[in-house]
Design a protein around this motif. Structure first.
Motif, PDB file in Angstrom:
ATOM      1  N   THR A   1       0.839  -1.199   0.000  1.00 33.40           N
ATOM      2  CA  THR A   1       0.000   0.000   0.000  1.00 33.40           C
ATOM      3  C   THR A   1       0.871   1.246   0.000  1.00 33.40           C
ATOM      4  O   THR A   1       2.087   1.172   0.257  1.00 33.40           O
ATOM      5  N   ASP A   2       0.230   2.391  -0.233  1.00 32.34           N
ATOM      6  CA  ASP A   2       0.948   3.663  -0.145  1.00 32.34           C
ATOM      7  C   ASP A   2       1.511   3.857   1.261  1.00 32.34           C
ATOM      8  O   ASP A   2       2.527   4.523   1.440  1.00 32.34           O
ATOM      9  N   GLU A   3       0.849   3.282   2.260  1.00 34.81           N
ATOM     10  CA  GLU A   3       1.283   3.452   3.643  1.00 34.81           C
ATOM     11  C   GLU A   3       2.500   2.610   4.003  1.00 34.81           C
ATOM     12  O   GLU A   3       3.263   2.974   4.885  1.00 34.81           O
ATOM     13  N   ASN A   4       2.704   1.452   3.335  1.00 35.74           N
ATOM     14  CA  ASN A   4       3.821   0.592   3.750  1.00 35.74           C
ATOM     15  C   ASN A   4       4.946   0.475   2.716  1.00 35.74           C
ATOM     16  O   ASN A   4       5.999  -0.052   3.018  1.00 35.74           O
ATOM     17  N   ILE A   5       4.739   0.967   1.507  1.00 32.53           N
ATOM     18  CA  ILE A   5       5.711   0.700   0.445  1.00 32.53           C
ATOM     19  C   ILE A   5       7.062   1.372   0.693  1.00 32.53           C
ATOM     20  O   ILE A   5       8.112   0.783   0.422  1.00 32.53           O
ATOM     21  N   PHE A   6       7.064   2.577   1.242  1.00 30.39           N
ATOM     22  CA  PHE A   6       8.347   3.264   1.447  1.00 30.39           C
ATOM     23  C   PHE A   6       9.186   2.567   2.504  1.00 30.39           C
ATOM     24  O   PHE A   6      10.402   2.433   2.355  1.00 30.39           O
ATOM     25  N   MET A   7       8.545   2.060   3.561  1.00 30.12           N
ATOM     26  CA  MET A   7       9.274   1.315   4.584  1.00 30.12           C
ATOM     27  C   MET A   7       9.837   0.025   3.978  1.00 30.12           C
ATOM     28  O   MET A   7      10.988  -0.333   4.224  1.00 30.12           O
ATOM     29  N   LEU A   8       9.041  -0.672   3.174  1.00 32.46           N
ATOM     30  CA  LEU A   8       9.498  -1.921   2.560  1.00 32.46           C
ATOM     31  C   LEU A   8      10.643  -1.676   1.581  1.00 32.46           C
ATOM     32  O   LEU A   8      11.609  -2.443   1.544  1.00 32.46           O
ATOM     33  N   LEU A   9      10.543  -0.613   0.798  1.00 35.93           N
ATOM     34  CA  LEU A   9      11.630  -0.271  -0.128  1.00 35.93           C
ATOM     35  C   LEU A   9      12.901   0.090   0.634  1.00 35.93           C
ATOM     36  O   LEU A   9      14.009  -0.291   0.234  1.00 35.93           O
ATOM     37  N   ASP A  10      12.754   0.795   1.749  1.00 34.42           N
ATOM     38  CA  ASP A  10      13.922   1.162   2.546  1.00 34.42           C
ATOM     39  C   ASP A  10      14.567  -0.079   3.158  1.00 34.42           C
ATOM     40  O   ASP A  10      15.802  -0.197   3.169  1.00 34.42           O
ATOM     41  N   MET A  11      13.754  -1.004   3.642  1.00 38.73           N
ATOM     42  CA  MET A  11      14.310  -2.238   4.207  1.00 38.73           C
ATOM     43  C   MET A  11      15.057  -3.022   3.131  1.00 38.73           C
ATOM     44  O   MET A  11      16.135  -3.571   3.387  1.00 38.73           O
ATOM     45  N   ARG A  12      14.505  -3.048   1.924  1.00 36.63           N
ATOM     46  CA  ARG A  12      15.171  -3.740   0.811  1.00 36.63           C
ATOM     47  C   ARG A  12      16.509  -3.074   0.509  1.00 36.63           C
ATOM     48  O   ARG A  12      17.528  -3.735   0.307  1.00 36.63           O
ATOM     49  N   TYR A  13      16.518  -1.735   0.485  1.00 37.34           N
ATOM     50  CA  TYR A  13      17.743  -0.978   0.225  1.00 37.34           C
ATOM     51  C   TYR A  13      18.796  -1.252   1.307  1.00 37.34           C
ATOM     52  O   TYR A  13      19.971  -1.493   0.994  1.00 37.34           O
ATOM     53  N   GLN A  14      18.377  -1.216   2.566  1.00 43.12           N
ATOM     54  CA  GLN A  14      19.329  -1.431   3.670  1.00 43.12           C
ATOM     55  C   GLN A  14      19.923  -2.838   3.610  1.00 43.12           C
ATOM     56  O   GLN A  14      21.120  -3.019   3.849  1.00 43.12           O
ATOM     57  N   SER A  15      19.109  -3.833   3.284  1.00 45.89           N
ATOM     58  CA  SER A  15      19.621  -5.211   3.161  1.00 45.89           C
ATOM     59  C   SER A  15      20.617  -5.323   2.017  1.00 45.89           C
ATOM     60  O   SER A  15      21.660  -5.968   2.149  1.00 45.89           O
ATOM     61  N   ALA A  16      20.311  -4.693   0.887  1.00 52.57           N
ATOM     62  CA  ALA A  16      21.231  -4.731  -0.256  1.00 52.57           C
ATOM     63  C   ALA A  16      22.541  -4.036   0.089  1.00 52.57           C
ATOM     64  O   ALA A  16      23.623  -4.498  -0.290  1.00 52.57           O
TER      65      ALA A  16
END
Length: 151
Positions: free
Chosen positions: A99-114
């Motif tokens: 959702t618009d509410e959770n996508i930025f957090m999920l993208l940030d978590m993906r970025y931090q893991s990478a």
């Protein structure tokens, strides 16, 4: 006018293809599986579109094919982030709605893991896919499709 959505599936590694087909039959909606030609199947059920083996070919096909109100099933958070501004419902194979509410957090978590992986640090991969994940997905897809039927 047909206000039923089409379900688009990022199909190469999707573990819930049978569940998608079952839900689609119950609600009489079309399913379009998009996969690399390297994963071509013999006589698959549903509509299948095969694309180049390039890393983003399936994503690009889906982005260019969806219309407002369609449903996309993908585990790809980047693809989900691209689809949300198009007013598309995006579900993970585990039943999580992007959702618009959770996508930025999920993208940030993906970025931090990478970022950690590039530094040589080991990060955990996803948990094993479970029967509960399958049930959660099916329930979420049925609920989403039921919302269309109620319109």
């Amino acid at each position: 006018m047909n206000n039923k959505p089409t379900i688009h599936v990022d199909a190469d590694a999707c573990p819930v293809k049978d569940e998608i087909l079952h839900c689609a039959r119950l609600h009489d909606v079309e399913v379009c599986f998009v996969a690399s030609y390297k994963n071509m199947m013999n006589n698959p059920e549903g509509k299948w579109v095969y694309v180049d083996a390039d890393k983003e070919a399936a994503d690009l096909y889906i982005v260019n094919s969806v219309k407002k109100g369609d449903i996309v099933v993908t585990a790809d958070i980047g693809l989900a982030g691209t689809l949300l501004p198009k007013s598309v419902y995006v579900l993970s194979p585990r039943g999580k709605e992007y959702t618009d509410e959770n996508i930025f957090m999920l993208l940030d978590m993906r970025y931090q893991s990478a970022k950690l992986r590039r530094q040589g640090k080991h990060t955990k991969g996803p948990k094993a896919f479970t029967k509960e994940d399958r049930t959660c997905f099916t329930n979420k897809l049925l609920k989403t499709l039921s919302n269309f039927a109620g319109n």
